[in-house]
Design a protein around this motif. Structure first.
Motif, mmCIF file in Angstrom:
data_model
loop_
_atom_site.group_PDB
_atom_site.id
_atom_site.type_symbol
_atom_site.label_atom_id
_atom_site.label_comp_id
_atom_site.label_asym_id
_atom_site.label_seq_id
_atom_site.Cartn_x
_atom_site.Cartn_y
_atom_site.Cartn_z
ATOM 1 N N ILE B 165 0.855 -1.197 0.000
ATOM 2 C CA ILE B 165 0.000 0.000 0.000
ATOM 3 C C ILE B 165 0.886 1.241 0.000
ATOM 4 C CG2 ILE B 165 -2.039 -0.996 1.125
ATOM 5 C CD1 ILE B 165 -0.907 0.048 3.791
ATOM 6 N N ASP B 166 0.322 2.349 -0.502
ATOM 7 C CA ASP B 166 1.075 3.601 -0.511
ATOM 8 C C ASP B 166 0.701 4.495 0.658
ATOM 9 O OD1 ASP B 166 2.230 2.803 -2.888
ATOM 10 O OD2 ASP B 166 0.533 3.587 -4.054
ATOM 11 N N GLU B 167 -0.543 4.360 1.071
ATOM 12 C CA GLU B 167 -0.996 5.170 2.195
ATOM 13 C C GLU B 167 -1.525 4.242 3.270
ATOM 14 O OE1 GLU B 167 -3.898 8.186 1.183
ATOM 15 O OE2 GLU B 167 -2.733 8.526 -0.651
ATOM 16 N N PRO B 168 -1.418 4.659 4.549
ATOM 17 C CA PRO B 168 -1.939 3.801 5.615
ATOM 18 C C PRO B 168 -3.434 3.549 5.451
ATOM 19 C CG PRO B 168 -0.891 5.796 6.497
ATOM 20 C CD PRO B 168 -0.852 5.909 5.021
ATOM 21 N N LEU B 169 -3.847 2.301 5.746
ATOM 22 C CA LEU B 169 -5.265 1.972 5.707
ATOM 23 C C LEU B 169 -5.928 2.485 6.974
ATOM 24 C CD1 LEU B 169 -4.975 -1.774 4.644
ATOM 25 C CD2 LEU B 169 -5.608 0.148 3.170
ATOM 26 N N VAL B 170 -7.126 3.015 6.817
ATOM 27 C CA VAL B 170 -7.863 3.455 8.002
ATOM 28 C C VAL B 170 -8.699 2.272 8.487
ATOM 29 C CG1 VAL B 170 -9.505 5.102 8.940
ATOM 30 C CG2 VAL B 170 -7.937 5.778 7.104
ATOM 31 N N ILE B 171 -8.233 1.656 9.548
ATOM 32 C CA ILE B 171 -8.960 0.503 10.085
ATOM 33 C C ILE B 171 -9.510 0.827 11.460
ATOM 34 C CG2 ILE B 171 -8.821 -1.932 10.716
ATOM 35 C CD1 ILE B 171 -6.464 -2.184 8.808
ATOM 36 N N LEU B 172 -8.674 1.418 12.278
ATOM 37 C CA LEU B 172 -9.094 1.730 13.635
ATOM 38 C C LEU B 172 -10.269 2.709 13.572
ATOM 39 C CD1 LEU B 172 -8.313 1.083 16.532
ATOM 40 C CD2 LEU B 172 -7.034 3.219 16.579
ATOM 41 N N ASN B 173 -11.175 2.564 14.534
ATOM 42 C CA ASN B 173 -12.379 3.388 14.599
ATOM 43 C C ASN B 173 -13.322 3.162 13.415
ATOM 44 O OD1 ASN B 173 -11.303 4.433 16.941
ATOM 45 N ND2 ASN B 173 -10.328 6.143 15.866
ATOM 46 N N THR B 174 -13.291 1.959 12.882
ATOM 47 C CA THR B 174 -14.297 1.570 11.887
ATOM 48 C C THR B 174 -14.908 0.251 12.352
ATOM 49 O OG1 THR B 174 -12.845 0.182 10.588
ATOM 50 C CG2 THR B 174 -12.899 2.519 10.000
ATOM 51 N N ASN B 175 -15.975 -0.159 11.655
ATOM 52 C CA ASN B 175 -16.591 -1.443 12.010
ATOM 53 C C ASN B 175 -15.630 -2.606 11.768
ATOM 54 O OD1 ASN B 175 -18.880 -0.223 12.829
ATOM 55 N ND2 ASN B 175 -20.194 -1.024 11.187
ATOM 56 N N ILE B 176 -14.720 -2.432 10.800
ATOM 57 C CA ILE B 176 -13.769 -3.512 10.513
ATOM 58 C C ILE B 176 -12.932 -3.815 11.742
ATOM 59 C CG2 ILE B 176 -11.764 -4.153 9.115
ATOM 60 C CD1 ILE B 176 -13.057 -2.653 6.810
ATOM 61 N N ALA B 177 -12.515 -2.784 12.430
ATOM 62 C CA ALA B 177 -11.731 -2.988 13.651
ATOM 63 C C ALA B 177 -12.555 -3.730 14.693
ATOM 64 C CB ALA B 177 -11.255 -1.647 14.199
ATOM 65 N N VAL B 178 -13.869 -3.416 14.726
ATOM 66 C CA VAL B 178 -14.742 -4.113 15.678
ATOM 67 C C VAL B 178 -14.816 -5.601 15.327
ATOM 68 C CG1 VAL B 178 -17.092 -4.273 16.597
ATOM 69 C CG2 VAL B 178 -16.085 -2.035 16.136
ATOM 70 N N TYR B 179 -14.962 -5.901 14.024
ATOM 71 C CA TYR B 179 -14.982 -7.314 13.610
ATOM 72 C C TYR B 179 -13.696 -8.009 14.037
ATOM 73 C CZ TYR B 179 -18.838 -5.980 10.522
ATOM 74 O OH TYR B 179 -20.016 -5.520 10.038
#
Ligand SMILES: Nc1ncnc2c1ncn2[C@@H]1O[C@H](COP(=O)(O)OP(=O)(O)OP(=O)(O)O)[C@@H](O)[C@H]1O
Ligand SMILES: [Mg+2]
Lengths: 385, 308
Positions: B165-179
């Motif tokens: 990836i070129d830019e950091p993925l936004v995972i924290l504070n999303t539903n994905i992080a909850v999963y």
């Protein structure tokens, strides 16, 4: 082998006597090792198409292992297995034309009896109608109609065994492997099923390989019997041959009841062999020619029903005649087995079968009677070890 | 005759006591607290300690008791239906818990299967490894995921380093992080019962299926999966039920738009100090969880009876 007819011949079916007849199943120098332990040891065997073949042997002698190799669940350590001319190496179980009835039944616990039986047919994607009629036929054959909807855990041991049998038969495989198929059945149902199996095998022209502990069962159903010991075949022959001309002490002892007399060869001629009992000194005259040399100690095996018994005293030195005292009588209904003490030691007895042909006998043979045992020149066999 | 038939039905005192223990346990630790919460849910907010009226005091006598009883109402439950926030939270919780349970099953099944198929000598060690995370605090483990999932966290650093990836993925504070949080935290609860049912599976059944013409991958669906179903169901319930009411994971890993009933309840209880409404939320949550389980068990019973 003596070229005279021994016992009844069930049908004109003796492919093993013609050396050119191609075998249907062939084990060629098969060895199976589990780690250091050798379960099957350099075993070669030919089984012919439409033969009913029985494997007989003590527990742990490698019968199941032999079957599992044929079914494809174990790979031989060395050697080859051929089925219908094809080398089975590398062919997975689901593509082999054999079906197996497992010693542990291995019924699918989550399926009803009919679903269990239909399982193999469904794998072949048969039309639903055919599956239904075949399942119905199998249920009828194994007398399981009223249990069709039940789950295995709702059946008795004998009923489960019949489901396992029906399931393995349903596909009408070219080769059916039966690992102790009738062990849990009562005697009557067992005998019935034996005859059903034989009829089925004739009708469907299948090749059956059956493992059993019950030698009577093997004698009833099989065209030929193989006696196994410690991963090796000891003798392969028809039931009558196995019974009448066992090739070793092991086979004679394993199949049926037998008197084993330790004897020394004293005279060899073209018409037979003369032996003298080692412990008791009586003389045995046999028409059999033996490879054993003079003075060699051998075993003389004679079945109890071939020993005649009469009241009276034996002539000293007479041939095939032994005097003794009645030591024990086992009354079995149809016959009595009379143990006759022929020597000094209490265990030095010879058994004779006495047919109870009339209900009352004026002067029956009883304990401590003096009796004389006689037998013919062709009654027993000389075995070297 | 009567003696012989009656005898087995009579239980000894000890036998009765043994049966009473689980009932007593349920009575003290489930039913009593539930009734207290239920009663609060029928009360009204008040500026008092405790912050609701009426409060029952046995010393006030029978008249006061009946007066108090008359003051109880279903008003709070009505309120829950009026404000869309509540039912949206419920639906969103059930969806998040459902998706997480499916993901846990997808990951947990191969793990349990692999464990059950591994050499017998390895199994205790593998079992140990599954249970090992329990030795650290749940809270700390969830916190650790923040460090992994945040923009400059371990995961993004690793992916950037690999050039994926070129830019950091936004995972924290999303539903994905909850999963991720739920799957990670509850995986052992699914693996353990599933492993137990897979390990019990008799290998000769698979051999029989293969012998009858079913290749191993088909036999897996025909034999292994149906026979492990009790383990799958037990495991899924053990994940789904606590996940629906989960608060810590959505609070720490989820975003402001992550709607879960646990969070709603927390806000109601601690920020608004509205005990009656939060009690009503809790009662409804229990009903949402209990009703499907009871229905399911009924269904199972009917199925096993139909087989008989
Ligand atoms: N997977 C295995 N690993 C190690 N040893 C094995 C294995 N399977 C079988 N054996 C051994 O091989 C020998 C032969 O076993 P097998 O099951 O073929 O006996 P069997 O003749 O069928 O006996 P039974 O009449 O009791 O069924 C036994 O001594 C058994 O302990
Ligand atoms: Mg066996």
């Amino acid at each position: 082998m003596a070229k005279k007819s021994i016992g009844p011949v069930r049908r004109e079916f003796v492919p093993w006597e013609s050396p050119d007849h191609p075998p249907f199943i062939e084990f060629r120098n098969v060895t199976k090792k589990f780690g250091e332990f050798t379960a099957v040891n350099d075993l070669s065997l030919k089984i012919y198409e439409r033969e009913f073949f029985a494997l007989l042997g003590g527990s742990g002698c490698g019968k199941t292992t032999l079957m599992r190799m044929l079914a494809g669940f174990e790979t031989p350590t060395t050697g080859q297995i051929f089925l219908d001319g094809q080398d089975m190496a590398g062919i997975p179980p689901y593509r082999r034309p054999s079906n197996m009835m497992f010693q542990s039944y291995a019924l699918f616990p989550h399926m009803s009896v009919e679903k269990n039986i239909a399982f193999g047919l469904k794998q072949d994607k048969l039309p639903a109608q055919d599956i239904e009629s075949r399942v119905a036929e199998m249920l009828r054959l194994t007398k399981l109609e009223e249990f069709a909807k039940r789950k295995p855990h709702q059946l008795s041991g004998g009923q489960r065994q019949r489901v396992a049998l029906a399931r393995s038969l349903a596909k009408r495989p070219k080769v059916l492997l039966l690992d102790e198929p009738l062990g849990a059945l009562d005697r009557k149902l067992r005998e019935e099923t034996q005859f059903e199996l034989m009829a089925l095998q004739e009708d469907l022209e299948m090749t059956f390989l059956i493992v059993t502990h019950d030698q009577e069962e093997a004698m009833t159903v099989a065209d030929r019997i193989a006696v196994m010991d410690k991963g090796q075949l000891v003798q392969v022959a028809t039931p009558a041959e196995i019974y009448e001309t066992p090739n070793s002490k092991f086979v004679a002892d394993f199949i049926g009841d037998v008197n084993l007399i330790e004897a020394k060869v004293v005279e060899k001629s073209t018409t037979g062999t003369r032996l003298v009992s080692v412990t008791d000194g009586f003389v045995i005259d046999s028409e059999q020619n033996t490879d054993a040399g003079t003075d060699e100690t051998v075993w003389y095996a004679i079945r109890p029903e071939k020993v005649r018994i009469a009241q009276g005293t034996g002539e000293a030195g007479a041939v095939n005649q032994i005097g003794g005292l009645v030591w024990d009588i086992a009354y079995l209904g149809d016959v009595s087995i009379i143990h006759v003490k022929v020597g000094e030691d209490d265990h030095d007895t010879i058994r004779s079968t006495f047919a109870n042909v009339s209900r009352m006998v004026e002067k029956p043979i009883t304990w401590d009677d003096e009796v004389v045992l006689t037998f013919d020149r062709d009654a027993g066999v000389i075995l070297r070890g | 005759m009567t003696d012989e038939i009656a005898a087995p039905a009579k239980r000894t005192f000890g036998g009765k006591l043994l049966i009473a223990v689980p009932y007593l346990w349920l009575l003290i630790f489930f039913l009593a607290p539930f009734l207290i919460v239920f009663k609060i849910s029928l009360s009204q907010v008040a500026i008092a300690i405790p912050p609701y009226i009426p409060t029952f005091d046995l010393a006030e006598g029978w008249q006061a008791f009946t007066d108090n009883l008359a003051e109880l109402s279903l008003e709070n439950y009505l309120w829950l239906t009026e404000d869309a926030l509540y039912w949206k939270s419920y639906v969103s919780s059930v969806i998040i818990a459902g998706i997480s349970t499916m993901l846990t099953l997808l990951i947990g099944y191969p793990i349990a299967y692999g464990m059950a198929r591994s050499p017998r000598a390895w199994r205790p060690t593998l079992l140990m490894l599954v249970i090992l995370p329990f030795w650290t605090s749940f809270l700390i483990r969830v916190y650790a995921w923040i460090g992994i999932l945040k923009n400059e966290g371990l995961l993004n650093q690793f992916l950037l380093m690999l050039g994926l990836i070129d830019e950091p993925l936004v995972i924290l504070n999303t539903n994905i992080a909850v999963y991720i949080g739920i799957v990670y935290s509850y995986l052992p609860f699914l693996v353990l019962p599933l492993y137990a049912s897979l390990e019990r599976l008799d290998g000769s059944l698979l051999e029989a299926a293969e012998d009858l013409g079913s290749p191993p991958w088909k036999a897996f669906w025909q034999i292994t999966v149906p026979l492990s179903l009790p383990g799958v169901i037990a495991g899924c319930f053990l994940v789904f039920i606590p996940a629906v009411g989960e608060f810590v994971i959505p609070d720490l890993l989820g975003g402001s738009d992550t709607l879960m009933i646990g969070k709603t309840l927390w806000v109601e209880f601690f920020n608004n100090r509205d005990w009656p409404v939060s009690s009503a939320v809790a009662v409804i949550l229990i009903l949402i969880l209990v009703i499907p389980i009871v229905l399911f068990q009924n269904q199972q019973q009917k199925m096993s009876e139909a087989d008989g």
